[in-house]
Design an enzyme around this catalytic site. Sequence first.
Site, PDB file in Angstrom:
ATOM      1  CD  GLU A   1      14.251  12.289 -25.777  1.00 25.13           C
ATOM      2  OE1 GLU A   1      15.377  11.854 -26.037  1.00 25.13           O
ATOM      3  OE2 GLU A   1      14.052  13.301 -25.107  1.00 25.13           O
TER       4      GLU A   1
ATOM      5  N   GLY B   1       0.828  -1.220   0.000  1.00 27.64           N
ATOM      6  CA  GLY B   1       0.000   0.000   0.000  1.00 27.64           C
ATOM      7  C   GLY B   1       0.855   1.258   0.000  1.00 27.64           C
TER       8      GLY B   1
HETATM    9  C1  LIG Z   1       6.307  13.327 -21.597  1.00 26.63           C
HETATM   10  C2  LIG Z   1       6.607  13.475 -23.066  1.00 26.63           C
HETATM   11  C3  LIG Z   1       7.561  14.419 -23.464  1.00 26.63           C
HETATM   12  C4  LIG Z   1       7.845  14.587 -24.816  1.00 26.63           C
HETATM   13  N1  LIG Z   1       8.744  15.563 -25.161  1.00 26.63           N
HETATM   14  C5  LIG Z   1       8.941  15.822 -26.492  1.00 26.63           C
HETATM   15  C6  LIG Z   1       9.765  16.917 -26.895  1.00 26.63           C
HETATM   16  O1  LIG Z   1      10.326  17.634 -26.046  1.00 26.63           O
HETATM   17  N2  LIG Z   1       9.919  17.149 -28.215  1.00 26.63           N
HETATM   18  C7  LIG Z   1       9.309  16.375 -29.172  1.00 26.63           C
HETATM   19  O2  LIG Z   1       9.478  16.623 -30.345  1.00 26.63           O
HETATM   20  N3  LIG Z   1       8.528  15.325 -28.812  1.00 26.63           N
HETATM   21  C8  LIG Z   1       8.311  15.046 -27.511  1.00 26.63           C
HETATM   22  N4  LIG Z   1       7.478  13.999 -27.145  1.00 26.63           N
HETATM   23  C9  LIG Z   1       6.789  13.218 -28.199  1.00 26.63           C
HETATM   24  C10 LIG Z   1       7.262  11.779 -28.317  1.00 26.63           C
HETATM   25  O3  LIG Z   1       8.513  11.728 -28.912  1.00 26.63           O
HETATM   26  C11 LIG Z   1       6.169  11.000 -29.116  1.00 26.63           C
HETATM   27  O4  LIG Z   1       5.088  10.836 -28.249  1.00 26.63           O
HETATM   28  C12 LIG Z   1       6.670   9.672 -29.594  1.00 26.63           C
HETATM   29  O5  LIG Z   1       7.586   9.826 -30.626  1.00 26.63           O
HETATM   30  C13 LIG Z   1       5.512   8.773 -30.095  1.00 26.63           C
HETATM   31  O6  LIG Z   1       4.750   9.415 -31.070  1.00 26.63           O
HETATM   32  P1  LIG Z   1       3.157   9.423 -31.013  1.00 26.63           P
HETATM   33  O7  LIG Z   1       2.767   9.725 -29.637  1.00 26.63           O
HETATM   34  O8  LIG Z   1       2.684  10.283 -32.104  1.00 26.63           O
HETATM   35  O9  LIG Z   1       2.749   7.933 -31.278  1.00 26.63           O
HETATM   36  P2  LIG Z   1       2.534   7.287 -32.713  1.00 26.63           P
HETATM   37  O10 LIG Z   1       3.700   7.551 -33.569  1.00 26.63           O
HETATM   38  O11 LIG Z   1       1.199   7.671 -33.191  1.00 26.63           O
HETATM   39  O12 LIG Z   1       2.578   5.769 -32.326  1.00 26.63           O
HETATM   40  C14 LIG Z   1       1.519   5.124 -31.636  1.00 26.63           C
HETATM   41  C15 LIG Z   1       1.969   3.706 -31.368  1.00 26.63           C
HETATM   42  O13 LIG Z   1       2.159   2.998 -32.595  1.00 26.63           O
HETATM   43  C16 LIG Z   1       3.473   2.469 -32.679  1.00 26.63           C
HETATM   44  N5  LIG Z   1       3.982   2.478 -34.051  1.00 26.63           N
HETATM   45  C17 LIG Z   1       4.159   3.530 -34.852  1.00 26.63           C
HETATM   46  N6  LIG Z   1       4.660   3.136 -36.047  1.00 26.63           N
HETATM   47  C18 LIG Z   1       4.816   1.796 -35.991  1.00 26.63           C
HETATM   48  C19 LIG Z   1       5.305   0.787 -36.894  1.00 26.63           C
HETATM   49  N7  LIG Z   1       5.738   1.096 -38.108  1.00 26.63           N
HETATM   50  N8  LIG Z   1       5.303  -0.475 -36.473  1.00 26.63           N
HETATM   51  C20 LIG Z   1       4.867  -0.810 -35.234  1.00 26.63           C
HETATM   52  N9  LIG Z   1       4.394   0.092 -34.359  1.00 26.63           N
HETATM   53  C21 LIG Z   1       4.373   1.371 -34.726  1.00 26.63           C
HETATM   54  C22 LIG Z   1       4.283   3.358 -31.767  1.00 26.63           C
HETATM   55  O14 LIG Z   1       5.454   2.705 -31.308  1.00 26.63           O
HETATM   56  C23 LIG Z   1       3.307   3.624 -30.651  1.00 26.63           C
HETATM   57  O15 LIG Z   1       3.277   2.550 -29.764  1.00 26.63           O
HETATM   58  C24 LIG Z   1       7.193  13.787 -25.794  1.00 26.63           C
HETATM   59  C25 LIG Z   1       6.264  12.838 -25.377  1.00 26.63           C
HETATM   60  C26 LIG Z   1       5.953  12.682 -24.044  1.00 26.63           C
HETATM   61  C27 LIG Z   1       4.925  11.648 -23.659  1.00 26.63           C
HETATM   62  C1  LIG Z   2      -5.878   2.423  -2.706  1.00 23.54           C
HETATM   63  C2  LIG Z   2      -5.997   1.419  -1.594  1.00 23.54           C
HETATM   64  C3  LIG Z   2      -7.231   1.209  -0.975  1.00 23.54           C
HETATM   65  C4  LIG Z   2      -7.360   0.308   0.087  1.00 23.54           C
HETATM   66  N1  LIG Z   2      -8.583   0.168   0.715  1.00 23.54           N
HETATM   67  C5  LIG Z   2      -8.672  -0.591   1.837  1.00 23.54           C
HETATM   68  C6  LIG Z   2      -9.892  -0.650   2.603  1.00 23.54           C
HETATM   69  O1  LIG Z   2     -10.912  -0.034   2.240  1.00 23.54           O
HETATM   70  N2  LIG Z   2      -9.924  -1.384   3.745  1.00 23.54           N
HETATM   71  C7  LIG Z   2      -8.824  -2.056   4.185  1.00 23.54           C
HETATM   72  O2  LIG Z   2      -8.926  -2.693   5.234  1.00 23.54           O
HETATM   73  N3  LIG Z   2      -7.653  -2.048   3.473  1.00 23.54           N
HETATM   74  C8  LIG Z   2      -7.554  -1.309   2.325  1.00 23.54           C
HETATM   75  N4  LIG Z   2      -6.352  -1.265   1.620  1.00 23.54           N
HETATM   76  C9  LIG Z   2      -5.177  -1.975   2.145  1.00 23.54           C
HETATM   77  C10 LIG Z   2      -4.740  -3.145   1.300  1.00 23.54           C
HETATM   78  O3  LIG Z   2      -5.600  -4.215   1.475  1.00 23.54           O
HETATM   79  C11 LIG Z   2      -3.280  -3.470   1.711  1.00 23.54           C
HETATM   80  O4  LIG Z   2      -2.459  -2.442   1.194  1.00 23.54           O
HETATM   81  C12 LIG Z   2      -2.834  -4.802   1.189  1.00 23.54           C
HETATM   82  O5  LIG Z   2      -3.457  -5.823   1.907  1.00 23.54           O
HETATM   83  C13 LIG Z   2      -1.320  -4.979   1.275  1.00 23.54           C
HETATM   84  O6  LIG Z   2      -0.889  -4.764   2.589  1.00 23.54           O
HETATM   85  P1  LIG Z   2       0.378  -3.833   2.891  1.00 23.54           P
HETATM   86  O7  LIG Z   2       0.246  -2.595   2.123  1.00 23.54           O
HETATM   87  O8  LIG Z   2       0.505  -3.717   4.365  1.00 23.54           O
HETATM   88  O9  LIG Z   2       1.600  -4.625   2.326  1.00 23.54           O
HETATM   89  P2  LIG Z   2       2.422  -5.770   3.083  1.00 23.54           P
HETATM   90  O10 LIG Z   2       1.490  -6.765   3.647  1.00 23.54           O
HETATM   91  O11 LIG Z   2       3.388  -5.115   3.996  1.00 23.54           O
HETATM   92  O12 LIG Z   2       3.186  -6.431   1.886  1.00 23.54           O
HETATM   93  C14 LIG Z   2       4.259  -5.811   1.198  1.00 23.54           C
HETATM   94  C15 LIG Z   2       4.685  -6.734   0.076  1.00 23.54           C
HETATM   95  O13 LIG Z   2       5.206  -7.949   0.606  1.00 23.54           O
HETATM   96  C16 LIG Z   2       4.508  -9.058   0.073  1.00 23.54           C
HETATM   97  N5  LIG Z   2       4.433 -10.111   1.079  1.00 23.54           N
HETATM   98  C17 LIG Z   2       3.836 -10.062   2.299  1.00 23.54           C
HETATM   99  N6  LIG Z   2       3.967 -11.234   2.908  1.00 23.54           N
HETATM  100  C18 LIG Z   2       4.632 -12.061   2.067  1.00 23.54           C
HETATM  101  C19 LIG Z   2       5.049 -13.420   2.122  1.00 23.54           C
HETATM  102  N7  LIG Z   2       4.811 -14.167   3.176  1.00 23.54           N
HETATM  103  N8  LIG Z   2       5.706 -13.921   1.062  1.00 23.54           N
HETATM  104  C20 LIG Z   2       5.950 -13.174  -0.023  1.00 23.54           C
HETATM  105  N9  LIG Z   2       5.575 -11.897  -0.137  1.00 23.54           N
HETATM  106  C21 LIG Z   2       4.920 -11.344   0.905  1.00 23.54           C
HETATM  107  C22 LIG Z   2       3.161  -8.504  -0.312  1.00 23.54           C
HETATM  108  O14 LIG Z   2       2.522  -9.308  -1.277  1.00 23.54           O
HETATM  109  C23 LIG Z   2       3.535  -7.136  -0.838  1.00 23.54           C
HETATM  110  O15 LIG Z   2       3.989  -7.239  -2.151  1.00 23.54           O
HETATM  111  C24 LIG Z   2      -6.234  -0.405   0.527  1.00 23.54           C
HETATM  112  C25 LIG Z   2      -4.993  -0.220  -0.116  1.00 23.54           C
HETATM  113  C26 LIG Z   2      -4.859   0.688  -1.150  1.00 23.54           C
HETATM  114  C27 LIG Z   2      -3.515   0.878  -1.779  1.00 23.54           C
END
Ligand SMILES: Cc1cc2nc3c(=O)[nH]c(=O)nc-3n(C[C@H](O)[C@H](O)[C@H](O)COP(=O)(O)OP(=O)(O)OC[C@H]3O[C@@H](n4cnc5c(N)ncnc54)[C@H](O)[C@@H]3O)c2cc1C
Ligand SMILES: Cc1cc2nc3c(=O)[nH]c(=O)nc-3n(C[C@H](O)[C@H](O)[C@H](O)COP(=O)(O)OP(=O)(O)OC[C@H]3O[C@@H](n4cnc5c(N)ncnc54)[C@H](O)[C@@H]3O)c2cc1C
Lengths: 354, 201
Positions: free
Chosen positions: B178, B155
């Site tokens: 990128e 959690g």
């Molecule tokens: C937080 C953030 C910061 C950014 N900052 C900049 C920035 O500063 N300057 C800038 O210029 N851009 C920036 N970008 C843009 C970023 O580079 C584009 O989002 C990225 O290149 C993907 O282009 P798109 O989102 O248009 O996806 P699309 O090109 O539409 O692609 C959609 C999906 O289709 C897949 N796909 C596309 N073509 C093919 C293919 N031939 N075969 C298989 N799969 C394909 C892609 O991999 C992708 O999963 C930023 C984006 C984000 C999210």
């Molecule tokens: C958005 C949100 C809403 C929630 N709402 C509710 C609610 O309404 N009511 C409520 O009662 N609780 C609520 N919870 C709590 C939720 O059920 C707990 O977060 C969850 O049970 C995990 O417990 P923890 O966070 O203490 O993790 P921990 O128990 O500390 O576990 C940490 C990690 O260790 C792993 N782990 C633990 N024991 C072992 C083991 N023996 N072997 C291997 N791995 C292990 C776990 O799987 C986990 O990955 C909510 C949590 C979130 C995030």
Amino acid sequence: MIPIRHPSLTKEHEKFIELVDELSRRFIEPVADKIDRENYYPREVIRELGKNGVLAPILPREYGGYGMDVLGTALSIEVISRYSGSMGILTEVQGFLVTDAFYTYGNKQMKEELVPKLARGELIGSFALSEPCCGSDAAAIETKAERRGGGEWVINGKKMWITQGGLYADVYIVFTRTGPKEARHRAITAFLVRRNKCIEASPIHVMGIRGTGTSELTFNDCVVGDDDVVGKVNEGFKIAMEALNLGRIAVASVTLGLSEAALTEALEWVRNRRAFDQPMTNLEWIQFQLADMMAYIETMRSIVYDAALHFDRKYEDYYAFASIAKLTAVLLGMDVIRRAVQLTGLMAFGAIVS
Amino acid sequence: MRRSNCVEVSKLEMMGMRGGAGEAEVKFNDCVVGDDDVLGKVNEGFKIAMVTLDLARIGISGVAVGLSQGVLDEALEWAKTRTAFGKPLIDWEWIQFQLADMKTKLEIGRTVTYKAAWLYDNKDPLFVLYASIAKLYTAQMAVEIARDGVQILGGFGYSKESFSERAYRDAKVLEIAEGTNEAQKIVIHRILTRGLPEVEL
Ligand SMILES: Cc1cc2nc3c(=O)[nH]c(=O)nc-3n(C[C@H](O)[C@H](O)[C@H](O)COP(=O)(O)OP(=O)(O)OC[C@H]3O[C@@H](n4cnc5c(N)ncnc54)[C@H](O)[C@@H]3O)c2cc1C
Ligand SMILES: Cc1cc2nc3c(=O)[nH]c(=O)nc-3n(C[C@H](O)[C@H](O)[C@H](O)COP(=O)(O)OP(=O)(O)OC[C@H]3O[C@@H](n4cnc5c(N)ncnc54)[C@H](O)[C@@H]3O)c2cc1C
């Protein structure tokens, strides 16, 4: 949206899906984005769902439910989650964890007075099990309930991550230690606690399912009576586990609904987008991504509905299937959604706001 | 192009890499610039973008390695101090194996990133291939490590108080910006079938 079809669904289920979809479109869709961006708690939506019997559809109609089976209830959460995962979780907590627990284990008064109000969304209920010390290891909880004279109990301790627990809950089902810690699950009792000044709440800010009012609660000398015991003294752990078994199916349904919506969005996006001089859907990689997503979703659907049917048919190992469904559905669902974000590129990562 | 009134900006709200980055949709309306403002030569701009992006890919890999190291540090510390079912998390074999996997992925990612940087520094044309391999591998690695880190934190990992919560959202963009994962595969496949492009280093 991709259609919900499965051989186990009856005509009644199909009609119910339509109802929930219509309500979701009317009440959830308009605020879904706000719930996430503004951490907005959709109190009114809960009321509307409640009025229509879809907040706790598993209860009989006279208790504010819809008289649905577990499968029908799972379907409602799936449909709701296609519009908002937060709303899916709220429905799960309110309907499955809290209301159904009071209905199944509560005394006559809880059942007659409290349950219908919870099911209709007039009152909000929280499920307080997890604590700072322990989440997974729920049998180790430390919040104490001590019995004193005159049939009174005093509750002290902290609860953590409680959904809609802070500003919104009117009542809580609180799991407490009523014996030595070493007795683990054999010394845990569930109480009905009403909103009261003895409960201090502070919000917890979370990554997702925002707007669900996740809170940390401190119980300071909260006084409750013998009448507030849910089920029997020292038999509370079973209530928690039974509720969580249903909750697991519901969480799996949330993931299923979210995945369906993600695939729908990705499909629409790539259908309208061109890259490298051709429609994106011509690219084999894109086709295979969509095919994988579809295959995973239908696998999720089968296992989730199958688990629900295990409950409805009262199979002895229903609880194992609840865990299988949750484990599988969240793993596949996370994968589907990750791929959807990838397919929609920039547009999934950010949305234009102004 | 300098900042001026001809540039219209609408902000984008992002899942991760929030704040300072200030991503925006930018519209250019009749923006006037001079011959002196041409960077490189006319009609040779695409090359500049591509070469810059080759180098920037190493930067992205650096981000991926750094985020992942932060996540692993937090998960390790948490696993040592948090108890469940009567013993520290770190005494459970599953947790040990998760941490071991995270460390393994991280060191592979670090190695391939440094190798790409080393090739650039040594003016080796293989740099282009390694920059793409490093970006493809480390972006996915960062998402996986962040996901596993959040999981170990339970959690707490889902709450905004943890580093891993933020790292998880930040890491996702490394698979998109990128040059998406798929864009890297296009580059790598091209090099595999056609050989290395000519670049000036
Ligand atoms: C937080 C953030 C910061 C950014 N900052 C900049 C920035 O500063 N300057 C800038 O210029 N851009 C920036 N970008 C843009 C970023 O580079 C584009 O989002 C990225 O290149 C993907 O282009 P798109 O989102 O248009 O996806 P699309 O090109 O539409 O692609 C959609 C999906 O289709 C897949 N796909 C596309 N073509 C093919 C293919 N031939 N075969 C298989 N799969 C394909 C892609 O991999 C992708 O999963 C930023 C984006 C984000 C999210
Ligand atoms: C958005 C949100 C809403 C929630 N709402 C509710 C609610 O309404 N009511 C409520 O009662 N609780 C609520 N919870 C709590 C939720 O059920 C707990 O977060 C969850 O049970 C995990 O417990 P923890 O966070 O203490 O993790 P921990 O128990 O500390 O576990 C940490 C990690 O260790 C792993 N782990 C633990 N024991 C072992 C083991 N023996 N072997 C291997 N791995 C292990 C776990 O799987 C986990 O990955 C909510 C949590 C979130 C995030």
